[in-house]
Design a protein around this motif. Structure first.
Motif, mmCIF file in Angstrom:
data_model
loop_
_atom_site.group_PDB
_atom_site.id
_atom_site.type_symbol
_atom_site.label_atom_id
_atom_site.label_comp_id
_atom_site.label_asym_id
_atom_site.label_seq_id
_atom_site.Cartn_x
_atom_site.Cartn_y
_atom_site.Cartn_z
ATOM 1 N N CYS A 113 3.734 13.111 10.737
ATOM 2 C CA CYS A 113 2.999 12.689 9.548
ATOM 3 C C CYS A 113 1.545 13.158 9.608
ATOM 4 O O CYS A 113 0.890 13.041 10.646
ATOM 5 N N VAL A 114 1.087 13.692 8.494
ATOM 6 C CA VAL A 114 -0.341 13.991 8.331
ATOM 7 C C VAL A 114 -0.767 13.259 7.068
ATOM 8 O O VAL A 114 -0.215 13.498 5.988
ATOM 9 N N GLU A 115 -1.681 12.341 7.209
ATOM 10 C CA GLU A 115 -2.073 11.538 6.045
ATOM 11 C C GLU A 115 -3.592 11.532 5.885
ATOM 12 O O GLU A 115 -4.320 11.783 6.844
ATOM 13 N N PRO A 116 -4.083 11.236 4.673
ATOM 14 C CA PRO A 116 -5.537 11.113 4.497
ATOM 15 C C PRO A 116 -6.065 9.975 5.370
ATOM 16 O O PRO A 116 -5.421 8.928 5.480
ATOM 17 N N ASP A 117 -7.215 10.196 5.999
ATOM 18 C CA ASP A 117 -7.694 9.229 7.005
ATOM 19 C C ASP A 117 -7.999 7.836 6.443
ATOM 20 O O ASP A 117 -7.995 6.859 7.188
ATOM 21 N N GLY A 118 -8.240 7.746 5.145
ATOM 22 C CA GLY A 118 -8.545 6.444 4.540
ATOM 23 C C GLY A 118 -7.448 5.412 4.796
ATOM 24 O O GLY A 118 -7.737 4.243 5.068
ATOM 25 N N PHE A 119 -6.203 5.858 4.745
ATOM 26 C CA PHE A 119 -5.078 4.942 4.959
ATOM 27 C C PHE A 119 -5.078 4.392 6.389
ATOM 28 O O PHE A 119 -4.723 3.242 6.618
ATOM 29 N N ALA A 120 -5.478 5.270 7.321
ATOM 30 C CA ALA A 120 -5.525 4.837 8.722
ATOM 31 C C ALA A 120 -6.621 3.790 8.925
ATOM 32 O O ALA A 120 -6.430 2.801 9.634
ATOM 33 N N TRP A 121 -7.762 4.000 8.285
ATOM 34 C CA TRP A 121 -8.857 3.021 8.402
ATOM 35 C C TRP A 121 -8.433 1.678 7.818
ATOM 36 O O TRP A 121 -8.733 0.625 8.381
ATOM 37 N N LEU A 122 -7.705 1.733 6.686
ATOM 38 C CA LEU A 122 -7.307 0.475 6.034
ATOM 39 C C LEU A 122 -6.313 -0.327 6.864
ATOM 40 O O LEU A 122 -6.210 -1.542 6.706
ATOM 41 N N MET A 153 0.849 -1.204 0.000
ATOM 42 C CA MET A 153 0.000 0.000 0.000
ATOM 43 C C MET A 153 0.884 1.254 0.000
ATOM 44 O O MET A 153 1.871 1.300 0.726
ATOM 45 N N ILE A 154 0.501 2.188 -0.830
ATOM 46 C CA ILE A 154 1.282 3.430 -0.892
ATOM 47 C C ILE A 154 1.134 4.191 0.432
ATOM 48 O O ILE A 154 0.172 3.971 1.174
ATOM 49 N N THR A 155 2.074 5.057 0.693
ATOM 50 C CA THR A 155 1.967 5.878 1.904
ATOM 51 C C THR A 155 2.038 7.344 1.507
ATOM 52 O O THR A 155 2.802 7.720 0.622
ATOM 53 N N ILE A 156 1.218 8.113 2.151
ATOM 54 C CA ILE A 156 1.165 9.558 1.870
ATOM 55 C C ILE A 156 1.431 10.298 3.170
ATOM 56 O O ILE A 156 0.936 9.922 4.225
ATOM 57 N N ASN A 157 2.215 11.327 3.049
ATOM 58 C CA ASN A 157 2.481 12.178 4.203
ATOM 59 C C ASN A 157 2.606 13.616 3.708
ATOM 60 O O ASN A 157 3.462 13.917 2.894
ATOM 61 N N PHE A 158 1.722 14.461 4.216
ATOM 62 C CA PHE A 158 1.790 15.866 3.783
ATOM 63 C C PHE A 158 2.951 16.614 4.430
ATOM 64 O O PHE A 158 3.218 17.751 4.085
ATOM 65 N N GLY A 168 3.134 4.042 12.758
ATOM 66 C CA GLY A 168 4.449 4.076 13.410
ATOM 67 C C GLY A 168 5.182 2.758 13.313
ATOM 68 O O GLY A 168 6.407 2.707 13.381
ATOM 69 N N PHE A 169 4.423 1.678 13.150
ATOM 70 C CA PHE A 169 5.052 0.354 13.070
ATOM 71 C C PHE A 169 4.959 -0.234 11.670
ATOM 72 O O PHE A 169 5.203 -1.416 11.464
ATOM 73 N N ASP A 170 4.540 0.619 10.733
ATOM 74 C CA ASP A 170 4.448 0.189 9.346
ATOM 75 C C ASP A 170 5.850 0.068 8.781
ATOM 76 O O ASP A 170 6.621 1.004 8.872
ATOM 77 N N ASP A 171 6.168 -1.086 8.199
ATOM 78 C CA ASP A 171 7.529 -1.303 7.704
ATOM 79 C C ASP A 171 7.776 -0.664 6.349
ATOM 80 O O ASP A 171 8.897 -0.562 5.905
ATOM 81 N N HIS A 172 6.704 -0.259 5.691
ATOM 82 C CA HIS A 172 6.885 0.163 4.305
ATOM 83 C C HIS A 172 7.308 1.615 4.114
ATOM 84 O O HIS A 172 7.729 1.995 3.061
ATOM 85 N N HIS A 173 7.110 2.457 5.138
ATOM 86 C CA HIS A 173 7.418 3.876 4.873
ATOM 87 C C HIS A 173 8.745 4.285 5.484
ATOM 88 O O HIS A 173 9.294 3.602 6.333
ATOM 89 N N TYR A 182 1.357 18.903 -1.136
ATOM 90 C CA TYR A 182 1.246 17.650 -1.895
ATOM 91 C C TYR A 182 2.041 16.531 -1.250
ATOM 92 O O TYR A 182 2.997 16.766 -0.548
ATOM 93 N N ASP A 183 1.639 15.359 -1.631
ATOM 94 C CA ASP A 183 2.539 14.216 -1.517
ATOM 95 C C ASP A 183 2.093 13.220 -2.578
ATOM 96 O O ASP A 183 0.928 13.220 -2.983
ATOM 97 N N PHE A 184 3.010 12.424 -3.022
ATOM 98 C CA PHE A 184 2.655 11.507 -4.106
ATOM 99 C C PHE A 184 3.395 10.183 -3.958
ATOM 100 O O PHE A 184 4.375 10.074 -3.215
ATOM 101 N N ALA A 185 2.885 9.212 -4.697
ATOM 102 C CA ALA A 185 3.538 7.896 -4.727
ATOM 103 C C ALA A 185 3.508 7.418 -6.169
ATOM 104 O O ALA A 185 2.514 7.630 -6.880
ATOM 105 N N ILE A 186 4.581 6.819 -6.587
ATOM 106 C CA ILE A 186 4.647 6.346 -7.974
ATOM 107 C C ILE A 186 3.893 5.022 -8.074
ATOM 108 O O ILE A 186 4.151 4.081 -7.323
#
Lengths: 134, 278
Positions: free
Chosen positions: B152-161, A1-6, B273-278, B112-116
């Motif tokens: 970190c400030v992220e869209p809430d959808g990611f937190a729900w997922l 899953m992609i990660t976004i951080n403003f 905070g414990f997500d290994d991917h970021h 902004y923030d983006f992901a490829i």
């Protein structure tokens, strides 16, 4: 899953800071080890070694004293047997063969040749020559 | 020992600023535990600041692993195409300089923030999330007043997922998509996602007919996205609703989090905070 951080810079900054902190810790550890080692080497060379040298000089002094006090006055050769005549500080001449102890228990006659004798004092081998007899 | 030095801090804090809910998680040997939680009904900014100050002082929390969400209604998601040669820095710069081109009609400054998403030989598809800088600054200002500096400030959808089992999420590859329904505390939220991204998201705060809402949103998604198959449904909320959804819509609900808690969003945020991917 992609990660976004403003606020990606904040996260990056935090990790950068942490990395710097770790690097700083490692560097200071390395520096302290180097300092401790150099102090040890300095002390070892400047303080400990001279003390050890002084301690080691003691047998040398005793050897010098021995050379000054004892003189080889002659060697008696008879077949395979050999004796050395040594002039002691009090003016007496003693006759010793190899393995005998001379006055002090630390000095021991090791070998007798036709011109000189070897004496072991404090694990140091000393050669007394017959020409010293003056 | 050294590995833990390079890893993230073992404490993670999620703050849901809508109504103010805080969850502090602690990780020890891959076991995550909730150590402190707080939930308050604060309407004004001052109350929120006081609540947060008191909570942090009371529990002597020093961790700076603080995660905050921004509601989906305040974010804009776009899939853009850039030349494959462009580096992340170039994309960032291009988005900043040519805001009007990529986000027409928005005069305010955007963050902004983006992901490829994927890269071909010539092009790269980039998922861009944007939010108004003023809105972000307001939220950060509120937290700064409470001497809280989120990382970190992220869209809430990611937190729900993050509340869904990651193994189940990873199964949703190719054309398979999952649907997460959150129905609790006057919040209706639908998130359609696959293993890589959020494909569709919708919030509703005043609603009566949940089944109708779900049906409308699913229709909206499927009419514009033919290639996707709705594979798994996940449900967070009151148990009574599940039965009616199952009955009326014949949904294959895979998992249910039948916990009606205000803290769930904060919990999902803290999990980052414990997500290994970021």
């Amino acid at each position: 899953m992609i990660t976004i951080n403003f606020l990606p810079w904040r996260e990056q900054l935090r990790y950068k800071r942490r990395r710097w902190f770790i690097v700083l810790c490692l560097f200071s550890c390395l520096l302290s080890i180097t300092v401790i080692l150099s102090i040890y080497i300095h002390l070892h060379h400047k303080v400990i070694l001279p003390i050890k040298r002084k301690v080691k000089q003691t047998p040398d002094l005793s050897v010098q004293k021995f050379v000054r006090k004892y003189k080889l006055s002659g060697i008696i050769l008879q077949d395979q047997k050999r004796w050395a005549l040594i002039l002691t500080p009090n003016g007496k001449v003693i006759m010793v063969k190899s393995g005998d102890l001379i006055n002090e228990k630390s000095a021991q006659v090791k070998q007798i040749t036709s011109t000189e004798i070897s004496i072991l004092i404090n694990n140091k081998l000393l050669w007394l020559k017959i020409k010293d007899k003056k | 020992m050294f590995r833990s030095l390079f890893q993230k801090s073992q404490q993670s804090i999620g703050i849901d600023l809508e109504g103010i809910n805080v969850v502090v998680l602690h990780k020890k040997r891959s076991e995550i535990k909730v150590i402190y939680t707080a939930s308050g009904e604060c309407n004004s900014g001052g109350e929120k600041i006081k609540f947060l100050c008191d909570f942090f002082a009371q529990h002597k929390i020093r961790s700076k692993n603080i995660y905050v969400a921004i509601p989906v209604k305040h974010t804009i998601k776009k899939e853009l195409q850039f030349a494959a040669v462009l580096q992340e820095v170039d994309i960032k710069l291009q988005l900043k300089l040519e805001q009007q081109r990529y986000f027409p009609g928005i005069t305010e400054k955007l963050a902004y923030d983006f992901a490829i998403k994927n890269i071909t030989e010539e092009k790269q598809n980039v998922i861009v999330y944007a939010t108004k800088q003023k809105l972000l600054a307001d939220r950060l200002g509120l937290l700064c007043d409470a001497k809280i500096y989120p990382v970190c400030v992220e869209p809430d959808g990611f937190a729900w997922l993050r509340l869904i089992d990651p193994i189940q999420r990873e199964r949703l590859t190719e054309d398979k998509v999952g649907v997460l329904l959150v129905v609790q505390h006057k919040i209706f939220k639908i998130i359609i996602f696959n293993h890589h991204e959020i494909l569709y998201e919708h919030d509703e705060f005043e609603f009566d007919d949940v089944v109708g809402l779900v049906r409308r949103n699913l229709n909206h998604f499927t009419t514009s996205n033919f290639k996707y198959k709705l594979n798994a449904f996940y449900f967070i909320g009151e148990e009574d609703l599940i039965a009616s959804l199952r009955q009326e819509m014949d949904l294959n609900i895979v998992s249910v989090v039948a916990v009606e808690s205000k803290l769930l969003l904060a919990y999902g945020l803290a999990l980052r905070g414990f997500d290994d991917h970021h």
